[in-house]
Design a protein around this motif. Structure first.
Motif, PDB file in Angstrom:
ATOM      1  N   ALA A 323      -2.697   8.687   5.555  1.00 40.87           N
ATOM      2  CA  ALA A 323      -2.529   9.996   4.912  1.00 40.87           C
ATOM      3  C   ALA A 323      -2.830  11.112   5.902  1.00 40.87           C
ATOM      4  O   ALA A 323      -3.757  11.017   6.706  1.00 40.87           O
ATOM      5  CB  ALA A 323      -3.452  10.090   3.700  1.00 40.87           C
ATOM      6  N   TYR A 324      -2.051  12.197   5.821  1.00 39.92           N
ATOM      7  CA  TYR A 324      -2.247  13.314   6.753  1.00 39.92           C
ATOM      8  C   TYR A 324      -2.233  14.633   5.977  1.00 39.92           C
ATOM      9  O   TYR A 324      -1.595  14.766   4.929  1.00 39.92           O
ATOM     10  CB  TYR A 324      -1.158  13.325   7.835  1.00 39.92           C
ATOM     11  CG  TYR A 324       0.248  13.310   7.312  1.00 39.92           C
ATOM     12  CD1 TYR A 324       0.912  14.502   6.987  1.00 39.92           C
ATOM     13  CD2 TYR A 324       0.934  12.121   7.153  1.00 39.92           C
ATOM     14  CE1 TYR A 324       2.217  14.500   6.511  1.00 39.92           C
ATOM     15  CE2 TYR A 324       2.241  12.104   6.676  1.00 39.92           C
ATOM     16  CZ  TYR A 324       2.869  13.294   6.358  1.00 39.92           C
ATOM     17  OH  TYR A 324       4.160  13.283   5.876  1.00 39.92           O
ATOM     18  N   CYS A 341      -7.265  20.579  -0.538  1.00 41.58           N
ATOM     19  CA  CYS A 341      -6.652  20.229   0.745  1.00 41.58           C
ATOM     20  C   CYS A 341      -5.578  19.187   0.451  1.00 41.58           C
ATOM     21  O   CYS A 341      -5.873  18.049   0.059  1.00 41.58           O
ATOM     22  CB  CYS A 341      -7.689  19.674   1.717  1.00 41.58           C
ATOM     23  SG  CYS A 341      -7.073  19.487   3.398  1.00 41.58           S
ATOM     24  N   ASP A 342      -4.326  19.613   0.580  1.00 36.64           N
ATOM     25  CA  ASP A 342      -3.199  18.754   0.219  1.00 36.64           C
ATOM     26  C   ASP A 342      -2.892  17.775   1.349  1.00 36.64           C
ATOM     27  O   ASP A 342      -2.719  18.175   2.513  1.00 36.64           O
ATOM     28  CB  ASP A 342      -1.966  19.598  -0.074  1.00 36.64           C
ATOM     29  CG  ASP A 342      -2.160  20.490  -1.291  1.00 36.64           C
ATOM     30  OD1 ASP A 342      -2.726  19.997  -2.290  1.00 36.64           O
ATOM     31  OD2 ASP A 342      -1.781  21.682  -1.237  1.00 36.64           O
ATOM     32  N   PHE A 343      -2.832  16.489   0.987  1.00 40.15           N
ATOM     33  CA  PHE A 343      -2.469  15.427   1.921  1.00 40.15           C
ATOM     34  C   PHE A 343      -1.152  14.809   1.486  1.00 40.15           C
ATOM     35  O   PHE A 343      -0.655  15.055   0.389  1.00 40.15           O
ATOM     36  CB  PHE A 343      -3.568  14.355   1.959  1.00 40.15           C
ATOM     37  CG  PHE A 343      -4.637  14.597   2.993  1.00 40.15           C
ATOM     38  CD1 PHE A 343      -4.849  13.698   4.024  1.00 40.15           C
ATOM     39  CD2 PHE A 343      -5.427  15.736   2.938  1.00 40.15           C
ATOM     40  CE1 PHE A 343      -5.814  13.920   4.974  1.00 40.15           C
ATOM     41  CE2 PHE A 343      -6.411  15.970   3.882  1.00 40.15           C
ATOM     42  CZ  PHE A 343      -6.608  15.057   4.910  1.00 40.15           C
ATOM     43  N   SER A 344      -0.614  13.975   2.322  1.00 41.30           N
ATOM     44  CA  SER A 344       0.672  13.333   2.029  1.00 41.30           C
ATOM     45  C   SER A 344       0.585  12.409   0.823  1.00 41.30           C
ATOM     46  O   SER A 344       1.615  12.097   0.211  1.00 41.30           O
ATOM     47  CB  SER A 344       1.140  12.544   3.254  1.00 41.30           C
ATOM     48  OG  SER A 344       0.149  11.606   3.664  1.00 41.30           O
ATOM     49  N   THR A 345      -0.632  11.969   0.454  1.00 41.60           N
ATOM     50  CA  THR A 345      -0.785  11.059  -0.681  1.00 41.60           C
ATOM     51  C   THR A 345      -1.401  11.740  -1.901  1.00 41.60           C
ATOM     52  O   THR A 345      -1.633  11.091  -2.923  1.00 41.60           O
ATOM     53  CB  THR A 345      -1.678   9.870  -0.291  1.00 41.60           C
ATOM     54  OG1 THR A 345      -2.948  10.367   0.172  1.00 41.60           O
ATOM     55  CG2 THR A 345      -1.038   9.036   0.801  1.00 41.60           C
ATOM     56  N   GLY A 346      -1.699  13.045  -1.816  1.00 35.13           N
ATOM     57  CA  GLY A 346      -2.333  13.750  -2.921  1.00 35.13           C
ATOM     58  C   GLY A 346      -3.271  14.819  -2.395  1.00 35.13           C
ATOM     59  O   GLY A 346      -3.285  15.117  -1.199  1.00 35.13           O
ATOM     60  N   PRO A 371      -6.125   6.934   0.893  1.00 36.82           N
ATOM     61  CA  PRO A 371      -6.191   7.257   2.321  1.00 36.82           C
ATOM     62  C   PRO A 371      -4.979   6.813   3.112  1.00 36.82           C
ATOM     63  O   PRO A 371      -4.802   7.219   4.254  1.00 36.82           O
ATOM     64  CB  PRO A 371      -7.456   6.532   2.791  1.00 36.82           C
ATOM     65  CG  PRO A 371      -7.656   5.447   1.810  1.00 36.82           C
ATOM     66  CD  PRO A 371      -7.122   5.922   0.509  1.00 36.82           C
ATOM     67  N   MET A 372      -4.138   5.974   2.524  1.00 36.98           N
ATOM     68  CA  MET A 372      -2.910   5.600   3.235  1.00 36.98           C
ATOM     69  C   MET A 372      -1.917   4.977   2.270  1.00 36.98           C
ATOM     70  O   MET A 372      -2.270   4.496   1.199  1.00 36.98           O
ATOM     71  CB  MET A 372      -3.208   4.645   4.392  1.00 36.98           C
ATOM     72  CG  MET A 372      -3.695   3.281   3.980  1.00 36.98           C
ATOM     73  SD  MET A 372      -3.766   2.126   5.379  1.00 36.98           S
ATOM     74  CE  MET A 372      -5.032   2.875   6.368  1.00 36.98           C
ATOM     75  N   ARG A 373      -0.669   5.023   2.663  1.00 36.26           N
ATOM     76  CA  ARG A 373       0.391   4.257   2.033  1.00 36.26           C
ATOM     77  C   ARG A 373       0.856   3.266   3.089  1.00 36.26           C
ATOM     78  O   ARG A 373       1.477   3.643   4.076  1.00 36.26           O
ATOM     79  CB  ARG A 373       1.546   5.161   1.598  1.00 36.26           C
ATOM     80  CG  ARG A 373       1.204   6.092   0.461  1.00 36.26           C
ATOM     81  CD  ARG A 373       1.041   5.335  -0.851  1.00 36.26           C
ATOM     82  NE  ARG A 373       0.721   6.241  -1.951  1.00 36.26           N
ATOM     83  CZ  ARG A 373       0.437   5.842  -3.185  1.00 36.26           C
ATOM     84  NH1 ARG A 373       0.438   4.547  -3.449  1.00 36.26           N
ATOM     85  NH2 ARG A 373       0.151   6.712  -4.132  1.00 36.26           N
ATOM     86  N   PRO A 377       7.038  -3.600   2.870  1.00 35.75           N
ATOM     87  CA  PRO A 377       8.253  -3.455   2.049  1.00 35.75           C
ATOM     88  C   PRO A 377       7.993  -2.804   0.694  1.00 35.75           C
ATOM     89  O   PRO A 377       8.923  -2.364   0.036  1.00 35.75           O
ATOM     90  CB  PRO A 377       8.722  -4.914   1.869  1.00 35.75           C
ATOM     91  CG  PRO A 377       8.120  -5.666   3.007  1.00 35.75           C
ATOM     92  CD  PRO A 377       6.819  -4.997   3.276  1.00 35.75           C
ATOM     93  N   TYR A 378       6.704  -2.704   0.302  1.00 35.28           N
ATOM     94  CA  TYR A 378       6.381  -2.212  -1.025  1.00 35.28           C
ATOM     95  C   TYR A 378       5.681  -0.869  -1.017  1.00 35.28           C
ATOM     96  O   TYR A 378       5.323  -0.359  -2.065  1.00 35.28           O
ATOM     97  CB  TYR A 378       5.501  -3.229  -1.756  1.00 35.28           C
ATOM     98  CG  TYR A 378       6.051  -4.636  -1.676  1.00 35.28           C
ATOM     99  CD1 TYR A 378       7.087  -5.054  -2.492  1.00 35.28           C
ATOM    100  CD2 TYR A 378       5.532  -5.536  -0.743  1.00 35.28           C
ATOM    101  CE1 TYR A 378       7.600  -6.346  -2.397  1.00 35.28           C
ATOM    102  CE2 TYR A 378       6.033  -6.826  -0.644  1.00 35.28           C
ATOM    103  CZ  TYR A 378       7.065  -7.226  -1.465  1.00 35.28           C
ATOM    104  OH  TYR A 378       7.563  -8.488  -1.362  1.00 35.28           O
ATOM    105  N   ALA A 379       5.421  -0.271   0.154  1.00 35.82           N
ATOM    106  CA  ALA A 379       4.722   1.012   0.270  1.00 35.82           C
ATOM    107  C   ALA A 379       3.434   0.993  -0.559  1.00 35.82           C
ATOM    108  O   ALA A 379       3.182   1.868  -1.373  1.00 35.82           O
ATOM    109  CB  ALA A 379       5.609   2.165  -0.175  1.00 35.82           C
ATOM    110  N   ILE A 380       2.595  -0.035  -0.339  1.00 40.53           N
ATOM    111  CA  ILE A 380       1.403  -0.222  -1.154  1.00 40.53           C
ATOM    112  C   ILE A 380       0.266   0.688  -0.710  1.00 40.53           C
ATOM    113  O   ILE A 380       0.208   1.151   0.417  1.00 40.53           O
ATOM    114  CB  ILE A 380       0.920  -1.685  -1.092  1.00 40.53           C
ATOM    115  CG1 ILE A 380       0.541  -2.062   0.358  1.00 40.53           C
ATOM    116  CG2 ILE A 380       1.962  -2.634  -1.639  1.00 40.53           C
ATOM    117  CD1 ILE A 380      -0.101  -3.418   0.479  1.00 40.53           C
TER     118      ILE A 380
END
Length: 455
Positions: A323-324, A341-346, A371-373, A377-380
């Motif tokens: 996440a960034y 503080c907006d991150f790529s995951t929320g 903290p990450m995606r 293959p499933y973007a878990i």
């Protein structure tokens, strides 16, 4: 010295109860003395024999919770050969006492290890078996592939089973999994591979490492893990699996118990793994970064409180799933205001606890987005990071420099519930530092481009 090294490391040297007691006590005294000297020298914390005995596998849950990460790493590296010596001598002592050498795995389990050591010091020698490996005549080449596949299958089943226990009923990604799992995989695979016909250590290691790779691919295929977490875990897993490989191969060549007894003994480590994980309050880590900005503190302050959207990152770490940050906004002003503080995951939800315009902005963190995606293959979103890595609070400090410049310092405090902490903290800290760099550089660019119109 050569004789000592053979006794400590060679799998063929017998160990009676007197040798086990004397060398075990002597090595424990040496280890404690070096540990205590290092700890006192670098952090001036008294490390007593009681601390040494009760610390278990996690120094982070002892009075050393606040020591520098470099010292924790040095102590962990210093401990590694003692673990192998303890395992090796315990296995040979168990065989000498007429019990299964597989019980030596209890050497790794807190509390039970001291019970096991006491029993091994008390039991008399009973074994009449030779210590030399059994002699096998020939190795049918047409059966080699089947033997390899059987060993890989058994090792993979043991490893995946332990992973499923960790993500299921245990709910723990601690030392029990990250140490016990690879060790069990190595031991089971090597034992199965060498049971019928002896393979060389090199051949055995190759089959064990192939088993680890297959397990990794299986966890990706079934959405248990993603690529990045596996890459971070592999160095540690390879090292421990090779230790298990040596142990399993030695057991196959020297232990004449039935495979059924060996299979039962292999359940010891998975059953005891939860005992290796501490449930105490986790250590709070601080990551601090700084940058000098050619703009006055009040201009920088405006861009600390909230800043415009950042460009998409080019950093490989962020592109493969971590996440960034993409922007920051605030609702209200002063203590009690809510910053996002907006991150790529929320978004992180950050209630302000200290508001000093041009000097300091402090906040707690009420909500952590994933903290990450993971790159899979499933973007878990890895389940072991849900509550196992948690940012707790943050702070920006602005320091006025000569010529209207500002030094901006940023700190994040986080908790880590993954073991061994001393290993995973290096990765977590490095990732947080990269996030800091992205934010601080952006604030610098925005502040320097707008300083002319600032008050």
């Amino acid at each position: 010295m050569r004789q000592l090294l053979r006794l400590w490391f060679s799998p063929d040297e017998p160990v009676d109860r007197r040798t086990y007691f004397e060398h075990g006590l002597g090595l424990a005294v040496v280890k404690y003395a070096v540990d205590a000297a290092l700890i006192w020298t670098f952090v001036h914390v008294p490390w007593t024999p009681v601390d040494y005995i009760t610390a278990g596998v996690s120094l982070e849950q002892s009075k050393l919770a606040g020591v520098p990460m470099l010292l924790s790493t040095a102590l962990a590296l210093w401990t590694a050969p003692f673990f192998w010596i303890g395992l090796s001598m315990s296995a040979r002592r168990a065989r000498d006492a007429g019990t299964s050498a597989w019980f030596a795995q209890l050497f790794f389990v807190p509390v039970l290890n001291y019970v096991f050591i006491a029993i091994m010091c008390a039991l008399p020698s009973r074994s009449t078996e030779p210590s030399a490996p059994a002699i096998h005549h020939g190795r049918p080449p047409e059966r080699e592939l089947a033997r390899q596949l059987r060993a890989i299958g058994l090792g993979a089943a043991a490893g995946i089973g332990m992973i499923l226990l960790a993500v299921g009923p245990w709910e723990s990604y601690g030392a029990g999994l990250f140490f016990g799992g690879p060790f069990l995989i190595g031991a089971v695979t090597a034992y199965a591979y060498n049971r019928s016909y002896p393979a060389t250590p090199r051949e055995t290691r190759a089959v064990v490492l192939l088993t680890l790779v297959i397990i990794g691919l299986a966890t990706i295929a079934f959405a248990i893990e993603g690529l990045l977490c596996l890459v971070m875990a592999l160095p540690f897993a390879f090292l421990i699996a090779l230790m298990g490989s040596s142990f399993g191969r030695w057991m196959a060549l020297t232990d004449h118990a039935s495979p059924r007894q060996a299979a039962l003994a292999m359940l010891l480590l998975p059953a005891a793994a939860p005992l290796m994980d501490s449930r105490d309050a986790p250590k709070l880590y601080e990551v601090r970064s700084a940058i000098d900005i050619d703009a006055p503190p009040l201009t920088v302050w405006q861009n600390v409180v909230s800043f415009p959207r950042l460009d998409r990152p080019t950093d490989l770490l962020f592109r493969i799933g971590v996440a960034y940050p993409i922007g920051a906004r605030i609702d209200g002003q002063g203590v009690g205001a809510m910053r996002y503080c907006d991150f790529s995951t929320g978004a992180f939800e950050e209630p302000i606890t200290r508001w000093e315009p041009g000097a300091r902005l402090s906040f707690d963190i009420l909500r952590n987005p994933p903290p990450m995606r993971e790159w899979s293959p499933y973007a878990i979103a890895p389940p072991h990071l849900d509550g196992y890595f948690t940012a707790k609070r943050g702070e920006f400090r602005l320091i006025a420099l000569p010529n209207g410049r500002t030094r901006l310092e940023g700190s994040t405090w986080y908790e880590l519930r993954m073991g061994p902490e001393v290993y995973w903290a290096w990765f977590a800290t490095a990732i947080v530092e990269r996030i800091h760099t992205r934010v601080l550089v952006h604030i610098k660019q925005v502040s320097e481009s707008s300083k002319g119109g600032a008050p």
